[in-house]
Design a protein around this motif. Structure first.
Motif, PDB file in Angstrom:
ATOM      1  N   GLN B  97      46.204  25.342  45.592  1.00  0.00           N
ATOM      2  CA  GLN B  97      45.525  25.941  46.549  1.00  0.00           C
ATOM      3  C   GLN B  97      45.895  27.297  46.978  1.00  0.00           C
ATOM      4  OE1 GLN B  97      45.122  22.649  49.262  1.00  0.00           O
ATOM      5  NE2 GLN B  97      43.033  22.956  49.417  1.00  0.00           N
ATOM      6  N   TYR B  98      47.336  27.498  46.878  1.00  0.00           N
ATOM      7  CA  TYR B  98      47.889  28.846  47.128  1.00  0.00           C
ATOM      8  C   TYR B  98      47.288  29.813  46.343  1.00  0.00           C
ATOM      9  CZ  TYR B  98      51.566  32.319  47.855  1.00  0.00           C
ATOM     10  OH  TYR B  98      51.899  33.596  48.166  1.00  0.00           O
ATOM     11  N   ASP B 100      44.678  30.089  44.637  1.00  0.00           N
ATOM     12  CA  ASP B 100      43.236  30.263  44.599  1.00  0.00           C
ATOM     13  C   ASP B 100      42.764  31.768  44.982  1.00  0.00           C
ATOM     14  OD1 ASP B 100      42.282  28.168  43.771  1.00  0.00           O
ATOM     15  OD2 ASP B 100      41.885  27.128  45.738  1.00  0.00           O
ATOM     16  N   LYS B 101      43.894  32.402  45.761  1.00  0.00           N
ATOM     17  CA  LYS B 101      43.360  33.644  46.318  1.00  0.00           C
ATOM     18  C   LYS B 101      44.027  34.861  45.156  1.00  0.00           C
ATOM     19  CE  LYS B 101      48.230  34.453  48.450  1.00  0.00           C
ATOM     20  NZ  LYS B 101      48.878  35.156  49.553  1.00  0.00           N
ATOM     21  N   PHE B 102      44.568  34.350  44.042  1.00  0.00           N
ATOM     22  CA  PHE B 102      44.678  35.177  42.826  1.00  0.00           C
ATOM     23  C   PHE B 102      43.446  34.887  41.921  1.00  0.00           C
ATOM     24  CE2 PHE B 102      48.878  34.884  44.822  1.00  0.00           C
ATOM     25  CZ  PHE B 102      49.186  36.400  44.491  1.00  0.00           C
ATOM     26  N   THR B 103      43.038  36.006  40.894  1.00  0.00           N
ATOM     27  CA  THR B 103      42.362  35.684  39.990  1.00  0.00           C
ATOM     28  C   THR B 103      43.228  35.411  38.847  1.00  0.00           C
ATOM     29  OG1 THR B 103      42.602  37.768  39.355  1.00  0.00           O
ATOM     30  CG2 THR B 103      40.720  37.425  40.586  1.00  0.00           C
ATOM     31  N   LYS B 105      44.165  32.346  37.268  1.00  0.00           N
ATOM     32  CA  LYS B 105      44.788  30.970  37.419  1.00  0.00           C
ATOM     33  C   LYS B 105      45.397  30.884  36.053  1.00  0.00           C
ATOM     34  CE  LYS B 105      44.770  27.772  40.963  1.00  0.00           C
ATOM     35  NZ  LYS B 105      44.058  26.787  41.980  1.00  0.00           N
ATOM     36  N   TYR B 347      50.494  33.135  53.472  1.00  0.00           N
ATOM     37  CA  TYR B 347      49.007  32.723  53.074  1.00  0.00           C
ATOM     38  C   TYR B 347      48.343  32.520  54.517  1.00  0.00           C
ATOM     39  CZ  TYR B 347      45.553  29.464  51.265  1.00  0.00           C
ATOM     40  OH  TYR B 347      44.335  28.762  50.848  1.00  0.00           O
ATOM     41  N   GLY B 350      49.267  36.591  56.369  1.00  0.00           N
ATOM     42  CA  GLY B 350      49.274  37.860  55.849  1.00  0.00           C
ATOM     43  C   GLY B 350      50.556  38.711  55.837  1.00  0.00           C
TER      44      GLY B 350
END
Lengths: 155, 493
Positions: B97-98, B100-103, B105, B347, B350
């Protein structure tokens, strides 16, 4: 197309020699177990064909012939092929150890002939795929990065 | 022992497989990566207590002279494999899940598994040049992972890390090249039987090259300048891997292996290691004290804790080495936990700035509790794991009549406690600040991973119970402490 790249002289010569360079690269790869050279050297020569195309015709032409997606897939396929050849050696009847040359054990062939060294030519082909595609990727990405930061290209 | 090469082959294969099949499907990438690390963990568990030498392609030694390349599974290798597999398994769970905020993967997992393959290779190899190759695989993957966010700060940190890491690799390569020139061989066992513990001046030069090279990789002071930039810039799971496992595998473990088993430890080398360890321990914690960036603080603290391990390994008795390795695995667990906590805070809010946090305990109970356990463990409060390993390091130093070093180790423990109390107060207790309002607890898999590591912080103390110690820690320490017997064990002389 016409105003990209170098002069017509360079383009014409490139058009003539590109096939021969590629053939030479393939020769270096396939005869890697018999003569100097091998997967890495041959792979570099194969990548150089596309580098030459980029220099002579501009990057669009090179990317049309060897797309980044394809290069990236070939990069992975080369590595996986090498690994699969090595792992097959573990399978019991073929020899029993990682990287056993199981083909040469079953069928040694005549020394100094093309079909002689078992898995070594296959490994060379895998390495050539990997090296050719990743070297081309490194080159083309450096070219693209330069373009992004080039103010003249913004218009 | 067909399993030995698979420790390298499986992560390497999946690393190239993931970008092919899962570039557009992040859940497939998650599944593949987690299954791989789970499989590696189970494989590592299955080899506990086993020994073996694996000759690649069946090219075994001929009249005790090695012909081919070998992988060696012995006490220390098993110990490192377990450490690497345990942390990487929990870290990949966290990444689901961490990340997920990056493209991209799939690329993240590809690089992650490549790094894993490199580290497993370093732990297993029995060949000096292969050691260098695996070390470079792990290092180069980690350079890319540090720059994964592609922001200005990350690229700068990665570049600094790349330059200093390459200097370290070059020093190691020089050392390997000179060893090859001296002995005409690269097989560790063969080199060790040729040198045979007699150190000529050229050997001392090699020792100096290896200590500086591996010291750079392990970020010992004065070789530490890259670490406080590189470790905070990476995504949190990677910070956890870098601080938790990478600097230990390619730094401390590789250095110990070469010093003890290949070149042979001398009183001088041993003293240099102890001094380097103590300096890192003291200066690291002092530098950590003043940091306001939570991950930078943890990075400096890693330097300090690795100093403990190097000090203990430098003392060189079997008890001391076992205590050092015990601290190594403990530190891998609690430092990964603390980095994952810092990632959870980032996360949710921010920010990584301690000045903007405060009272997060009310909004993030799981993160807060696990972070508290991690802090207590690293500060050496009983009954948490860090207490036992630090205690045994101090006892080992006293037994070896190194009273000064023992005193420093005890003193640094107090400073660590002070530093981590400050972290706890400013992040989770104390006054409210702007990050408080936006904070909320992180998603499930991230919590699960942190809780798992926190439980380990409590139960790892039991590793020192006689049963566990005799099967896990003592065999590892024995391999290093017996030094040059390594050669006869492998070549069967």
């Amino acid at each position: 197309m016409a105003d990209k790249g170098m002069t017509p002289i360079v383009k014409t010569i490139t058009g003539w020699v590109k096939g021969f360079i590629m053939l030479f690269g393939i020769y270096i790869v396939l005869y890697g177990h018999l003569t100097p050279g091998g997967g890495f050297a041959g792979g570099v020569i194969l990548a150089m064909v596309f580098v030459l195309l980029t220099l002579a015709y501009g990057r669009e032409e090179a990317l049309r012939r060897f797309r980044i997606g394809v290069a990236s897939e070939l990069d992975s396929i080369g590595a996986l092929m090498f690994l699969v050849i090595a792992i097959l050696g573990i399978a019991g009847t073929l020899g029993g150890k990682f990287f056993t040359n199981y083909i040469a054990k079953a069928n040694p062939g005549t020394p100094f002939e093309l079909f002689s060294a078992g898995i070594i030519p296959l490994c060379n082909i895998a390495i050539a795929l990997k090296v050719a595609s990743s070297l081309f990727l490194v080159f083309i990405l450096l070219v693209l990065m330069r373009v992004i930061h080039d103010p003249r290209e913004k218009a | 022992m067909q399993i030995i090469p698979l420790f390298v082959a499986i992560p390497l294969g999946v690393a190239f497989f993931i970008p092919m099949v899962a570039r557009k499907r992040p859940r497939v990438a998650d599944t593949l990566a987690n299954l791989t690390t789970l499989a590696l963990f189970l494989m590592a568990i299955s080899v506990i207590g086993k020994n073996g030498v694996y000759w690649m392609g069946g090219w075994g030694p001929f009249k005790h002279v090695p012909l081919g390349i070998n992988l060696v599974l012995d006490g220390v290798s098993v110990f490192m494999l377990i450490t690497i597999a345990l942390i990487s398994f929990l870290v990949t769970i966290y990444s689901i899940q961490y990340m997920d905020k990056f493209t991209a993967k799939a690329r993240f997992y590809a690089l992650f598994l490549l790094m894993l393959a490199g580290m497993n290779g370093v732990a297993l190899t029995g060949d000096l040049f292969n050691l260098y190759v695996f070390l470079e695989i792990a290092s180069i993957a980690s350079y890319a992972l540090v720059a994964f966010g592609c922001e200005h700060e990350e690229l700068e940190a990665s570049f600094k890390y790349l330059v200093l890491g390459s200097v370290g690799s070059t020093l190691i390569l020089f050392g390997v090249a000179i060893t090859y020139a001296m002995t005409g061989n690269l097989n560790m066992a063969q080199v060790s039987s040729i040198i045979g513990g007699e150190l000529k001046p050229i050997h001392l030069f090699v020792v100096a090259l290896f200590i500086s090279g591996f010291g750079l990789k392990a970020a010992l002071i004065p070789f530490h300048a890259w670490l406080p930039d590189a470790h905070p810039s990476a995504p949190a799971p990677i910070s956890a891997m870098l601080s938790g496992v990478l600097i230990k595998t390619i730094g401390v473990y590789a250095m110990a292996r070469v010093m003890f088993n290949v070149i042979g430890i001398t009183p001088l080398t041993s003293y240099v290691l102890m001094v380097l360890g103590t300096v890192s321990m003291v200066v690291g914690v002092l530098l950590a004290m003043g940091q306001d960036d939570i991950k930078r603080f943890l990075a400096y603290s890693s330097i300090s804790q690795v100093g403990y391990v190097v000090l203990a390994v430098g003392i060189g008795t079997r008890f001391a080495i076992a205590a050092g390795l015990f601290h190594l695995i403990n530190h891998a667990v609690f430092k990964s936990l603390l980095f994952l906590n810092s990632g959870a805070i980032e996360y949710a809010t921010g920010t990584r700035d301690l000045n903007k946090m405060g009272r997060l305990r009310e909004k993030m109970p799981v993160t807060s509790t696990t972070s508290f356990i991690g802090s207590m463990a690293i500060a050496g409060i009983p009954p948490f794991s860090g207490f036992w390993s630090k205690l045994f390091i101090i006892i080992a130093a006293v037994q070896a009549e190194r009273y000064g070093f023992a005193a420093w180790a005890a003193g640094v423990s107090v400073l660590t406690l002070a530093a981590f109390m400050r972290l706890q107060r400013r992040a989770f207790f104390g006054e409210r600040h702007e990050a408080y309002d936006s904070a909320k607890e992180v998603p499930g898999t991230m919590q699960a991973s942190m809780v798992g590591l926190a439980i380990l912080c409590i139960v790892m103390g039991f590793l020192w119970l006689p049963q566990a110690r005799e099967t896990f820690l003592i065999p590892a320490a024995k391999v290093l402490q017996e030094g040059l017997n390594y050669a006869s064990n492998i070549l069967g002389m």
